[in-house]
Design a protein around this motif. Structure first.
Motif, PDB file in Angstrom:
ATOM      1  N   TYR A 166      11.807   1.414  -4.376  1.00  0.00           N
ATOM      2  CA  TYR A 166      10.567   1.328  -3.602  1.00  0.00           C
ATOM      3  C   TYR A 166       9.460   1.041  -4.596  1.00  0.00           C
ATOM      4  N   ASN A 167       8.841  -0.129  -4.463  1.00  0.00           N
ATOM      5  CA  ASN A 167       7.876  -0.574  -5.456  1.00  0.00           C
ATOM      6  C   ASN A 167       6.538  -0.867  -4.799  1.00  0.00           C
ATOM      7  N   LEU A 168       5.505  -0.261  -5.318  1.00  0.00           N
ATOM      8  CA  LEU A 168       4.152  -0.469  -4.821  1.00  0.00           C
ATOM      9  C   LEU A 168       3.476  -1.470  -5.747  1.00  0.00           C
ATOM     10  N   VAL A 169       3.204  -2.666  -5.231  1.00  0.00           N
ATOM     11  CA  VAL A 169       2.587  -3.716  -6.041  1.00  0.00           C
ATOM     12  C   VAL A 169       1.610  -4.514  -5.190  1.00  0.00           C
ATOM     13  N   ASP A 170       0.551  -4.967  -5.825  1.00  0.00           N
ATOM     14  CA  ASP A 170      -0.370  -5.873  -5.134  1.00  0.00           C
ATOM     15  C   ASP A 170       0.245  -7.273  -5.082  1.00  0.00           C
ATOM     16  N   THR A 171       0.776  -7.699  -6.208  1.00  0.00           N
ATOM     17  CA  THR A 171       1.487  -8.979  -6.271  1.00  0.00           C
ATOM     18  C   THR A 171       2.760  -8.735  -7.046  1.00  0.00           C
ATOM     19  N   LEU A 172       3.739  -9.558  -6.786  1.00  0.00           N
ATOM     20  CA  LEU A 172       5.016  -9.412  -7.469  1.00  0.00           C
ATOM     21  C   LEU A 172       4.817  -9.676  -8.961  1.00  0.00           C
ATOM     22  N   PRO A 173       5.422  -8.856  -9.826  1.00  0.00           N
ATOM     23  CA  PRO A 173       5.268  -9.091 -11.266  1.00  0.00           C
ATOM     24  C   PRO A 173       5.817 -10.462 -11.650  1.00  0.00           C
ATOM     25  N   ARG A 186       0.842  -1.199   0.000  1.00  0.00           N
ATOM     26  CA  ARG A 186       0.000   0.000   0.000  1.00  0.00           C
ATOM     27  C   ARG A 186       0.876   1.248   0.000  1.00  0.00           C
ATOM     28  N   ASP A 187       0.328   2.312  -0.526  1.00  0.00           N
ATOM     29  CA  ASP A 187       1.056   3.575  -0.664  1.00  0.00           C
ATOM     30  C   ASP A 187       1.170   4.249   0.702  1.00  0.00           C
TER      31      ASP A 187
END
Length: 193
Positions: free
Chosen positions: A99-106, A82-83
Protein backbone atom coordinates in the motif's frame (compact mmCIF):
# COMPACT_ATOMS: atom_id res chain seq x y z
CA UNK A 1 9.05 -8.22 -14.69
CA UNK A 2 5.51 -8.61 -16.03
CA UNK A 3 3.24 -5.88 -14.64
CA UNK A 4 -0.53 -5.87 -15.08
CA UNK A 5 -2.19 -2.49 -14.67
CA UNK A 6 -5.77 -2.92 -13.48
CA UNK A 7 -7.05 0.62 -13.40
CA UNK A 8 -10.67 1.53 -14.06
CA UNK A 9 -9.64 4.95 -15.41
CA UNK A 10 -8.41 4.37 -19.01
CA UNK A 11 -6.61 7.73 -19.26
CA UNK A 12 -4.70 7.10 -16.03
CA UNK A 13 -3.90 3.52 -17.09
CA UNK A 14 -2.46 4.71 -20.39
CA UNK A 15 -0.40 7.41 -18.66
CA UNK A 16 0.96 4.90 -16.17
CA UNK A 17 1.67 2.36 -18.93
CA UNK A 18 3.58 4.99 -20.87
CA UNK A 19 5.62 5.95 -17.81
CA UNK A 20 6.47 2.34 -16.94
CA UNK A 21 7.09 1.31 -20.56
CA UNK A 22 10.17 3.53 -20.61
CA UNK A 23 11.86 0.87 -18.46
CA UNK A 24 12.89 -2.02 -20.74
CA UNK A 25 13.01 -4.41 -17.74
CA UNK A 26 9.23 -4.10 -17.31
CA UNK A 27 6.67 -5.75 -19.57
CA UNK A 28 3.49 -3.73 -19.17
CA UNK A 29 0.01 -5.17 -19.71
CA UNK A 30 -3.35 -3.52 -19.16
CA UNK A 31 -6.68 -4.92 -18.08
CA UNK A 32 -8.91 -5.00 -21.17
CA UNK A 33 -12.37 -3.39 -20.93
CA UNK A 34 -14.93 -5.88 -19.66
CA UNK A 35 -12.28 -8.35 -18.47
CA UNK A 36 -12.27 -9.32 -14.79
CA UNK A 37 -9.07 -9.18 -12.80
CA UNK A 38 -9.02 -12.97 -12.42
CA UNK A 39 -9.50 -13.48 -16.18
CA UNK A 40 -6.67 -11.05 -16.92
CA UNK A 41 -4.29 -12.69 -14.45
CA UNK A 42 -5.15 -16.14 -15.82
CA UNK A 43 -4.52 -15.03 -19.39
CA UNK A 44 -1.53 -12.72 -18.92
CA UNK A 45 0.29 -14.39 -15.98
CA UNK A 46 1.80 -11.18 -14.52
CA UNK A 47 4.43 -11.12 -11.80
CA UNK A 48 2.59 -8.30 -10.05
CA UNK A 49 -0.69 -6.39 -10.38
CA UNK A 50 -1.14 -2.64 -9.87
CA UNK A 51 -4.72 -1.67 -9.04
CA UNK A 52 -6.70 1.59 -9.20
CA UNK A 53 -3.97 4.06 -8.70
CA UNK A 54 -5.86 7.26 -7.87
CA UNK A 55 -8.35 6.08 -5.28
CA UNK A 56 -9.27 2.44 -4.77
CA UNK A 57 -12.97 1.74 -4.55
CA UNK A 58 -14.82 -1.20 -3.08
CA UNK A 59 -15.19 -2.88 -6.51
CA UNK A 60 -11.41 -2.88 -6.89
CA UNK A 61 -10.98 -4.40 -3.44
CA UNK A 62 -13.63 -7.04 -4.18
CA UNK A 63 -11.69 -7.97 -7.34
CA UNK A 64 -8.46 -8.21 -5.33
CA UNK A 65 -10.22 -10.30 -2.67
CA UNK A 66 -11.49 -12.71 -5.35
CA UNK A 67 -8.01 -12.93 -6.87
CA UNK A 68 -6.26 -13.53 -3.55
CA UNK A 69 -8.61 -16.38 -2.67
CA UNK A 70 -8.14 -18.05 -6.07
CA UNK A 71 -5.40 -20.35 -7.33
CA UNK A 72 -4.20 -17.46 -9.55
CA UNK A 73 -3.19 -15.38 -6.52
CA UNK A 74 -0.52 -12.80 -7.33
CA UNK A 75 1.13 -9.93 -5.46
CA UNK A 76 -0.98 -6.78 -5.73
CA UNK A 77 0.36 -3.27 -5.16
CA UNK A 78 -1.89 -0.30 -4.54
CA UNK A 79 -0.87 3.30 -5.12
CA UNK A 80 -3.27 5.84 -3.64
CA UNK A 81 -3.28 9.61 -3.77
CA UNK A 82 -4.44 10.33 -0.22
CA UNK A 83 -4.08 8.78 3.22
CA UNK A 84 -7.09 6.73 4.29
CA UNK A 85 -6.51 4.41 7.25
CA UNK A 86 -9.82 2.54 6.79
CA UNK A 87 -9.02 1.92 3.12
CA UNK A 88 -5.54 0.73 4.02
CA UNK A 89 -6.95 -1.83 6.49
CA UNK A 90 -9.58 -2.95 3.96
CA UNK A 91 -6.90 -3.22 1.28
CA UNK A 92 -4.66 -5.46 3.38
CA UNK A 93 -7.66 -7.58 4.36
CA UNK A 94 -8.49 -7.94 0.66
CA UNK A 95 -5.01 -9.21 -0.18
CA UNK A 96 -3.00 -6.11 -1.13
CA UNK A 97 0.64 -6.71 -0.24
CA UNK A 98 1.91 -3.17 -0.85
CA UNK A 99 0.00 0.00 0.00
CA UNK A 100 1.78 3.09 -1.25
CA UNK A 101 0.78 6.69 -0.69
CA UNK A 102 2.19 8.83 -3.50
CA UNK A 103 1.24 12.01 -5.30
CA UNK A 104 2.89 10.75 -8.48
CA UNK A 105 4.46 7.44 -9.27
CA UNK A 106 8.21 7.44 -8.52
CA UNK A 107 10.50 7.69 -11.53
CA UNK A 108 11.90 4.22 -10.88
CA UNK A 109 9.04 2.10 -9.61
CA UNK A 110 10.95 -1.20 -9.82
CA UNK A 111 12.16 -1.14 -6.19
CA UNK A 112 8.58 -0.65 -5.02
CA UNK A 113 7.41 -3.54 -7.21
CA UNK A 114 10.27 -5.77 -6.07
CA UNK A 115 9.48 -4.97 -2.43
CA UNK A 116 5.80 -5.83 -3.03
CA UNK A 117 6.77 -9.17 -4.59
CA UNK A 118 9.17 -9.91 -1.73
CA UNK A 119 6.49 -9.11 0.87
CA UNK A 120 3.99 -11.29 -1.01
CA UNK A 121 6.47 -14.19 -1.22
CA UNK A 122 7.26 -13.91 2.48
CA UNK A 123 3.58 -13.81 3.42
CA UNK A 124 2.82 -16.85 1.22
CA UNK A 125 5.71 -18.77 2.81
CA UNK A 126 4.48 -17.94 6.32
CA UNK A 127 0.92 -18.79 5.34
CA UNK A 128 2.01 -22.21 4.03
CA UNK A 129 4.01 -22.83 7.22
CA UNK A 130 1.01 -21.88 9.36
CA UNK A 131 -1.30 -24.14 7.34
CA UNK A 132 1.17 -27.00 7.69
CA UNK A 133 1.44 -26.46 11.46
CA UNK A 134 -2.36 -26.36 11.78
CA UNK A 135 -2.66 -29.55 9.70
CA UNK A 136 -0.05 -31.28 11.85
CA UNK A 137 -1.78 -30.14 15.06
CA UNK A 138 -5.16 -31.34 13.76
CA UNK A 139 -3.67 -34.73 12.90
CA UNK A 140 -1.99 -34.98 16.30
CA UNK A 141 -5.29 -34.19 18.04
CA UNK A 142 -7.13 -36.84 15.98
CA UNK A 143 -4.48 -39.45 16.80
CA UNK A 144 -4.58 -38.61 20.51
CA UNK A 145 -8.42 -38.70 20.64
CA UNK A 146 -8.52 -42.01 18.77
CA UNK A 147 -5.93 -43.53 21.12
CA UNK A 148 -7.89 -42.36 24.19
CA UNK A 149 -11.09 -43.97 22.89
CA UNK A 150 -9.23 -47.15 21.94
CA UNK A 151 -7.59 -47.31 25.39
CA UNK A 152 -10.97 -46.96 27.09
CA UNK A 153 -12.70 -49.51 24.81
CA UNK A 154 -9.88 -52.07 24.99
CA UNK A 155 -8.72 -51.39 28.58
CA UNK A 156 -5.15 -50.91 27.45
CA UNK A 157 -2.35 -48.37 27.77
CA UNK A 158 -1.20 -45.59 25.46
CA UNK A 159 1.79 -47.53 24.06
CA UNK A 160 -0.42 -50.49 23.09
CA UNK A 161 -2.98 -48.18 21.48
CA UNK A 162 -0.26 -46.43 19.50
CA UNK A 163 1.21 -49.76 18.32
CA UNK A 164 -2.28 -50.96 17.26
CA UNK A 165 -2.95 -47.87 15.12
CA UNK A 166 0.58 -47.86 13.73
CA UNK A 167 0.44 -51.55 12.76
CA UNK A 168 -3.01 -51.18 11.20
CA UNK A 169 -1.93 -48.12 9.20
CA UNK A 170 1.09 -50.03 7.87
CA UNK A 171 -1.04 -53.05 6.96
CA UNK A 172 -3.54 -50.91 5.08
CA UNK A 173 -0.90 -48.63 3.53
CA UNK A 174 -2.53 -45.54 5.01
CA UNK A 175 -1.42 -42.60 7.05
CA UNK A 176 -1.95 -43.08 10.78
CA UNK A 177 -3.84 -39.77 11.04
CA UNK A 178 -6.30 -40.86 8.33
CA UNK A 179 -6.86 -44.22 10.03
CA UNK A 180 -7.44 -42.47 13.37
CA UNK A 181 -9.96 -40.08 11.80
CA UNK A 182 -11.86 -43.05 10.39
CA UNK A 183 -11.74 -44.73 13.79
CA UNK A 184 -13.15 -41.58 15.38
CA UNK A 185 -16.00 -41.50 12.85
CA UNK A 186 -16.96 -45.02 13.92
CA UNK A 187 -16.31 -44.89 17.65
CA UNK A 188 -16.29 -41.32 18.97
CA UNK A 189 -19.39 -40.51 21.03
CA UNK A 190 -21.74 -38.40 18.94
CA UNK A 191 -19.93 -39.14 15.67
CA UNK A 192 -22.07 -40.13 12.72
CA UNK A 193 -25.34 -39.44 14.52
Amino acid sequence: MRVLIADSNPRRAVALSDQLASDPALEIMRLAPGMTLIEAVGKMQPDIVLVDLEMADRDSLDSVRALSSSELNRPVALFVDRDDEALMCDAFDAGICSYNLVDTLPRDVKPVLRAAIALYTRFQKQSRALNEAQRHLSEREAIDRAKRIFMKRESTGEAAAHRWFQKRAMQEGRRMADLCRQYLELHEPGAGS
